[in-house]
Write an enzyme that holds these catalytic residues in place. Sequence first.
Site, mmCIF file in Angstrom:
data_model
loop_
_atom_site.group_PDB
_atom_site.id
_atom_site.type_symbol
_atom_site.label_atom_id
_atom_site.label_comp_id
_atom_site.label_asym_id
_atom_site.label_seq_id
_atom_site.Cartn_x
_atom_site.Cartn_y
_atom_site.Cartn_z
ATOM 1 N N LYS A 280 0.866 -1.184 0.000
ATOM 2 C CA LYS A 280 0.000 0.000 0.000
ATOM 3 C C LYS A 280 0.908 1.242 0.000
ATOM 4 C CE LYS A 280 -4.329 0.978 2.387
ATOM 5 N NZ LYS A 280 -5.350 0.408 3.255
ATOM 6 N N GLU A 364 -19.682 -5.146 10.784
ATOM 7 C CA GLU A 364 -20.636 -4.382 11.592
ATOM 8 C C GLU A 364 -21.700 -5.279 12.219
ATOM 9 O OE1 GLU A 364 -19.583 -3.520 8.542
ATOM 10 O OE2 GLU A 364 -18.547 -1.614 8.882
ATOM 11 N N ARG A 392 -25.664 -1.754 7.773
ATOM 12 C CA ARG A 392 -25.387 -3.182 7.648
ATOM 13 C C ARG A 392 -25.953 -3.993 8.818
ATOM 14 N NH1 ARG A 392 -20.520 -4.557 4.604
ATOM 15 N NH2 ARG A 392 -21.317 -3.968 2.568
HETATM 16 C C1 TPP Z 1 -19.097 -1.708 5.470
HETATM 17 C C2 TPP Z 1 -17.886 -0.843 5.500
HETATM 18 N N1 TPP Z 1 -17.264 -0.629 6.685
HETATM 19 C C3 TPP Z 1 -16.169 0.158 6.723
HETATM 20 C C4 TPP Z 1 -15.672 0.730 5.588
HETATM 21 C C5 TPP Z 1 -14.497 1.671 5.648
HETATM 22 N N2 TPP Z 1 -13.358 1.182 4.854
HETATM 23 C C6 TPP Z 1 -13.097 1.662 3.631
HETATM 24 S S1 TPP Z 1 -11.778 0.950 2.937
HETATM 25 C C7 TPP Z 1 -11.499 -0.004 4.302
HETATM 26 C C8 TPP Z 1 -10.333 -0.925 4.357
HETATM 27 C C9 TPP Z 1 -10.158 -1.636 3.097
HETATM 28 O O1 TPP Z 1 -9.045 -2.483 3.175
HETATM 29 P P1 TPP Z 1 -8.753 -3.454 1.985
HETATM 30 O O2 TPP Z 1 -10.043 -3.941 1.432
HETATM 31 O O3 TPP Z 1 -7.799 -4.468 2.434
HETATM 32 O O4 TPP Z 1 -8.149 -2.519 0.866
HETATM 33 P P2 TPP Z 1 -6.828 -1.609 0.928
HETATM 34 O O5 TPP Z 1 -7.295 -0.220 1.240
HETATM 35 O O6 TPP Z 1 -5.922 -2.147 1.976
HETATM 36 O O7 TPP Z 1 -6.269 -1.709 -0.428
HETATM 37 C C10 TPP Z 1 -12.458 0.242 5.279
HETATM 38 C C11 TPP Z 1 -12.495 -0.390 6.595
HETATM 39 C C12 TPP Z 1 -16.371 0.484 4.388
HETATM 40 N N3 TPP Z 1 -15.982 1.032 3.240
HETATM 41 N N4 TPP Z 1 -17.448 -0.313 4.373
#
Ligand code: TPP
Length: 626
Positions: A280, A364, A392
């Site tokens: 990342k 959630e 959710r």
């Molecule tokens: C239901 C929900 N909860 C929380 C989030 C907030 N959120 C956005 S991106 C993310 C982390 C994503 O991590 P990953 O899928 O591993 O992708 P990366 O950013 O590491 O590439 C979170 C927790 C969300 N988008 N949707």
Amino acid sequence: MATLLETIHSPADVKKLTLPQLEILAEEIRERLILAVSRTGGHIGPNLGVVELTIAMHYVFETPRDNFLFDVSHQAYVHKLLTGRQEEIDTIRTPGGLNGFMLRTESPHDCYGAGHAGTALSAGLGMAVGRDMAGGNENVVVLAGDAALTCGITYEALNNIATQTKRLIVVLNDNAWSIDKNVGAIASYLHKVVTHPDYVKWHDKAAELIERFGGKTARHMAHVAEEAAKGLLGRSMIFEELGLNYYGPIDGHNLPLLIETFRFLKQQNKPVLLHAITQKGKGFQPALEKQKKFHGLGPYDPETGETKPTGQKTYSEIFAETLVKLADRDEKLVAITAAMPNGTALDLFRPRHANRYFDVGIAEEHGVIFAAGMAIKGFKPFCAIYSTFLQRAFDPIVHDVCLQDLKVVFCMDRGSLSGDDGPTHHGLFDISYLRGIPNMVHMDPKDEDELADMLYTALLHEGPSAVRYPRGIGPGAKVKEFPTAIEIGKAEVIADGSDVAILGLGQMLPLAQEMAEKLAAEGVSAAVINPRFVKPLDREMIAQYAKKVKLLVTFEDHVLMGGFGSAVLEAVSELGLTTPVVRIGWPDNFVEHGKVEQLREKYGLTVEAALEKARPVLTAARPTAR
Ligand SMILES: Cc1ncc(C[n+]2csc(CCOP(=O)(O)OP(=O)(O)O)c2C)c(N)n1
């Protein structure tokens, strides 16, 4: 001279490039994104991590004929750049500009919109099955981050994939990070796979051979690597057990390897999962050093990554600081986040009460039911979940918490317009979806100090409650040393008046005050009320004013349908009164991304719009306004 990126108007142009040119393109994309996002803000870290993956996908597949789905889709900026939107990339997340996520209305290359995590595998499977049933042969490729594996829905999809289609390509983009460090048993499992010495040896070898000899060898090596994986992990390779052929882990930044692997996967007649290891923030030192901060942020210096100091404390910070104070005095208080320690500011709580802090991952539903279980054991869980993500957990709130009348507190950050994130993130529905649930108390503070008071009120209340507060900073009210409890269901009369009563919910109170001032200048006497509670509503106050004044006006940062104004209308009607109610709030349509002030102006959440609606009612009621 034009850069290579400037020559890319569609994915067909990507396919014209040679491998060395693709490597240059990757660097140009990084430079372009670092600069563009430094001005607009956005998800720079995740996008820098998927540059090669996205290039390779577009090199091998053919959107929009083939379908790409990105989980959350916050990492789709590279995809936007390669699908004819590079000229607009500087407008991302700005009013009228590109959305920060995939949007079906934005491009035919965006086949599925998202913003919430964990949806891509289910949607991708649905599209694959739809394709199979329609006799199509396009490819469906789903890219999901490792944090998608903390979402329950992802497993619901995995449970169905192998029985429902033979052709689905899942790319697991494993950078070991959610927004914070990824959590839970699956994260440890992936770590074990990725760091196994034999495995590292094999995939390095595969990469080396591909560079030397090209495609055929790659296919052979992919097979050898797969066998090695099975060997080293015994029979427990989880994706294999679920019926997907597992390939990897491979270096997600090695373009030749990715291209060869995608060509190979495209020919498979079984659902496959490619485990790609990425970094990342790759290519931007500040993002590598501060992974969490650079997941998503506002404008920054493109050289140093510096951001402007924020100054005033946000609502999130006041929330977390208050929770620390409350937890200092009450050893039963526990805090729960669903992968958002940073956004909810529970980062501040974690070091102070480490054993009472729980990050459940992007889960959630689980988080809320977990809270219910803790409440049964006498603990007092505060679930810090954004208003939009709490959607959710609707059934757990009804079935597990409220039905059993458990003391669980929902701390709904971003309970308002999210601004530049857009419709997937606006927290505009929680009043509607919570106020119909028996036992629920719903509170909306007018400022930071009242937020603290409401959290304390919730701690003392024997039953479920929810506190909704907006994104960012508040009016800057001084927060007392220790909060005071508020009487549940009691509104605060800020100013009395005899012609109109204006109820300004939460952060809309200043609009009520401003409207009252304007009306006063026109000789109209207006009461100003801070309702504090959507549920239970202060019916006594409503009865008193509905009998006395000619008009009630409600302001809320929420959809009108089923919202606070609706609750007031219901109360007036049930009281057998006919006092008209002018309601100001968000209309019955999804609101685009943009600046809060501009959107309020556009959709009529202003004092002027309220006056326009109120004046004819007042004039009709009182032909000679004083
Ligand atoms: C239901 C929900 N909860 C929380 C989030 C907030 N959120 C956005 S991106 C993310 C982390 C994503 O991590 P990953 O899928 O591993 O992708 P990366 O950013 O590491 O590439 C979170 C927790 C969300 N988008 N949707």
